[in-house]
Design an enzyme around this catalytic site. Structure first.
Site, mmCIF file in Angstrom:
data_model
loop_
_atom_site.group_PDB
_atom_site.id
_atom_site.type_symbol
_atom_site.label_atom_id
_atom_site.label_comp_id
_atom_site.label_asym_id
_atom_site.label_seq_id
_atom_site.Cartn_x
_atom_site.Cartn_y
_atom_site.Cartn_z
ATOM 1 N N GLU A 17 0.894 -1.000 -0.049
ATOM 2 C CA GLU A 17 -0.044 0.102 -0.162
ATOM 3 C C GLU A 17 0.876 1.296 0.174
ATOM 4 O OE1 GLU A 17 -3.736 0.062 2.421
ATOM 5 O OE2 GLU A 17 -3.026 2.074 3.284
ATOM 6 N N GLY A 108 -14.580 5.726 4.992
ATOM 7 C CA GLY A 108 -13.474 6.829 5.379
ATOM 8 C C GLY A 108 -14.064 7.586 6.725
HETATM 9 C C1 LIG Z 1 -7.245 -1.701 4.334
HETATM 10 C C2 LIG Z 1 -7.725 -0.394 4.674
HETATM 11 C C3 LIG Z 1 -7.404 0.688 3.798
HETATM 12 C C4 LIG Z 1 -8.041 2.186 4.104
HETATM 13 N N1 LIG Z 1 -7.896 2.958 3.194
HETATM 14 C C5 LIG Z 1 -8.207 4.190 3.444
HETATM 15 C C6 LIG Z 1 -8.040 5.363 2.739
HETATM 16 O O1 LIG Z 1 -7.567 5.071 1.183
HETATM 17 N N2 LIG Z 1 -8.525 6.440 2.853
HETATM 18 C C7 LIG Z 1 -9.327 6.676 4.060
HETATM 19 O O2 LIG Z 1 -9.872 7.769 4.162
HETATM 20 N N3 LIG Z 1 -9.536 5.751 4.939
HETATM 21 C C8 LIG Z 1 -8.837 4.554 4.745
HETATM 22 N N4 LIG Z 1 -9.014 3.588 5.636
HETATM 23 C C9 LIG Z 1 -9.732 3.938 6.867
HETATM 24 C C10 LIG Z 1 -11.236 3.726 6.831
HETATM 25 O O3 LIG Z 1 -11.813 4.602 5.781
HETATM 26 C C11 LIG Z 1 -11.781 4.218 8.352
HETATM 27 O O4 LIG Z 1 -11.265 3.050 9.334
HETATM 28 C C12 LIG Z 1 -13.182 4.324 8.443
HETATM 29 O O5 LIG Z 1 -13.546 4.736 9.740
HETATM 30 C C13 LIG Z 1 -13.961 3.031 8.327
HETATM 31 O O6 LIG Z 1 -14.156 2.752 6.806
HETATM 32 P P1 LIG Z 1 -14.814 1.318 6.698
HETATM 33 O O7 LIG Z 1 -14.916 1.259 4.876
HETATM 34 O O8 LIG Z 1 -14.472 0.204 7.198
HETATM 35 O O9 LIG Z 1 -16.318 1.587 7.164
HETATM 36 P P2 LIG Z 1 -17.553 0.853 7.253
HETATM 37 O O10 LIG Z 1 -17.487 -0.700 7.065
HETATM 38 O O11 LIG Z 1 -18.912 1.685 6.908
HETATM 39 O O12 LIG Z 1 -17.567 0.867 8.966
HETATM 40 C C14 LIG Z 1 -17.443 1.910 9.759
HETATM 41 C C15 LIG Z 1 -18.233 1.795 11.189
HETATM 42 O O13 LIG Z 1 -19.477 1.879 11.123
HETATM 43 C C16 LIG Z 1 -20.111 0.571 11.538
HETATM 44 N N5 LIG Z 1 -21.012 0.167 10.786
HETATM 45 C C17 LIG Z 1 -21.059 -0.411 9.659
HETATM 46 N N6 LIG Z 1 -22.113 -0.805 8.953
HETATM 47 C C18 LIG Z 1 -23.109 -0.204 9.892
HETATM 48 C C19 LIG Z 1 -24.634 -0.245 9.878
HETATM 49 N N7 LIG Z 1 -25.378 -0.546 9.249
HETATM 50 N N8 LIG Z 1 -25.151 0.434 11.226
HETATM 51 C C20 LIG Z 1 -24.342 0.989 12.077
HETATM 52 N N9 LIG Z 1 -22.983 0.967 12.082
HETATM 53 C C21 LIG Z 1 -22.427 0.428 10.959
HETATM 54 C C22 LIG Z 1 -18.798 -0.196 11.662
HETATM 55 O O14 LIG Z 1 -18.803 -1.212 12.584
HETATM 56 C C23 LIG Z 1 -17.696 0.678 11.872
HETATM 57 O O15 LIG Z 1 -17.573 0.962 13.232
HETATM 58 C C24 LIG Z 1 -8.662 2.157 5.263
HETATM 59 C C25 LIG Z 1 -8.866 1.193 6.075
HETATM 60 C C26 LIG Z 1 -8.500 -0.120 6.023
HETATM 61 C C27 LIG Z 1 -8.639 -1.151 6.844
#
Ligand SMILES: Cc1cc2nc3c(=O)[nH]c(=O)nc-3n(C[C@H](O)[C@H](O)[C@H](O)COP(=O)(O)OP(=O)(O)OC[C@H]3O[C@@H](n4cnc5c(N)ncnc54)[C@H](O)[C@@H]3O)c2cc1C
Length: 292
Positions: A17, A108
């Site tokens: 990455e 994000g």
């Molecule tokens: C491999 C990897 C790469 C990343 N790359 C980037 C990047 O390029 N840019 C960046 O800005 N960030 C990046 N991140 C960070 C990420 O954007 C953050 O961790 C963000 O807070 C969560 O994103 P997610 O896609 O996991 O969200 P989600 O899967 O939507 O989860 C976010 C939160 O909401 C909760 N949740 C999910 N669905 C629901 C629902 N239906 N009801 C209630 N709660 C719910 C989950 O339990 C979690 O606490 C990366 C993280 C990882 C692990």
């Protein structure tokens, strides 16, 4: 090439990455890093996306050039926070027109200096909605983030894993984990996923710790737990930066080695754009015969 097909061909799939340089730095600096790591033969390179779209063009340009100029498959990260569905359509079309076939679909976090862009009415609140959105476009392989220790905001791990299953059911082809330092946490997570019927391949996100302050920051941001072995390194080398870095690199090598011995499907190295340390880790694993 769709990244999901890589997991069918080899084990472990090796990915790096990288992040785009800040706007005040020339784009070319990241290509120097890629020049320095390309001969390590990663199966794909992922390029992060600034939540809110601040470096959107850079993410897309870097991912596109890695694929076109170096022949290495790419994964463009995309976050939905701060974007309307119509804006996401524009971005997705731009990604497609650059020949990028793989997207890591993320929610994000609102940038600290722009909390106002967060979740406006009509915009998506969770990555699962972005995944459904992407599934309405054809021609993409879609990955998503997974948290072996639960997402830092989540109150119960099981809830987080249930939300993860919903993402997979919405159409995710593979998962990449947040960093963790204790492999037992990952093995337990993977067993849980299998019990829940989640069988898509999972790449383990590994971030080498290179200085003591970085550990604290990583733990604050990711919520990863600090195993005793790593605490020991902090106590032993906390005030010797050179020794600490060497020990942190060894820790990452041992962590990856153990994952591979236990059948890891993918290793995703958070390189932090540090070519030298990435080279040491991968060369060691190659010498040990752990990766081809
Ligand atoms: C491999 C990897 C790469 C990343 N790359 C980037 C990047 O390029 N840019 C960046 O800005 N960030 C990046 N991140 C960070 C990420 O954007 C953050 O961790 C963000 O807070 C969560 O994103 P997610 O896609 O996991 O969200 P989600 O899967 O939507 O989860 C976010 C939160 O909401 C909760 N949740 C999910 N669905 C629901 C629902 N239906 N009801 C209630 N709660 C719910 C989950 O339990 C979690 O606490 C990366 C993280 C990882 C692990």
């Amino acid at each position: 090439m769709f990244i999901k097909s890589l997991y069918q061909k080899k084990k472990p799939v090796l990915s790096f990455e990288i992040f785009p340089p800040k706007p005040e730095y020339p784009l070319e600096t990241v290509f120097q890093t890629i020049e320095d790591i390309r001969d390590l033969n990663p199966d794909f390179i992922s390029v992060t996306y600034g939540a809110g779209g601040s470096n959107r063009n850079r993410t897309i340009e870097i991912a596109s050039r890695i694929k076109k100029n170096y022949g290495i498959e790419t994964l463009a990260h995309l976050t939905c926070v701060g974007h309307s569905p119509a804006e996401l359509d524009q971005i997705v079309n731009q990604i497609k027109s650059e020949g990028i076939e793989n997207i890591l679909a993320l929610r994000g976090d609102p940038p600290r200096d722009q909390p106002e862009i967060s979740f406006r009415p009509g915009n998506y609140c969770y990555a699962v909605e972005l995944i459904r959105h992407l599934r309405r476009h054809s021609g993409f392989c879609v990955g998503a983030a997974a948290y072996a220790e639960g997402h830092v905001d989540c109150k119960r791990w099981q809830d987080d894993w249930d939300f993860l299953r919903a993402k997979v059911e919405a159409g995710v082809d593979f998962l990449v984990t947040q960093l963790y330092f204790d492999n037992r946490v990952f093995y337990n997570f993977k067993e849980n996923l299998l019990r829940m019927g989640v069988t898509v391949p999972v790449s383990s996100g590994i971030m080498p710790v290179l200085n003591p302050n970085q550990i604290k920051r990583m733990i604050y941001l990711s919520g990863a737990s600090l195993p005793a072995k790593l605490l020991h390194l902090l106590d032993k080398y906390g005030d010797q930066p050179g020794e600490f870095e060497k020990a942190g690199i060894d820790y990452a090598i041992n962590q990856i080695n153990d994952l591979i011995e236990n059948g890891a499907e993918g290793i995703h190295l958070y390189t932090m754009n540090r070519a030298e340390q990435t080279r040491i880790i991968i060369k060691n694993l190659k010498t040990m015969g752990k990766i081809g």
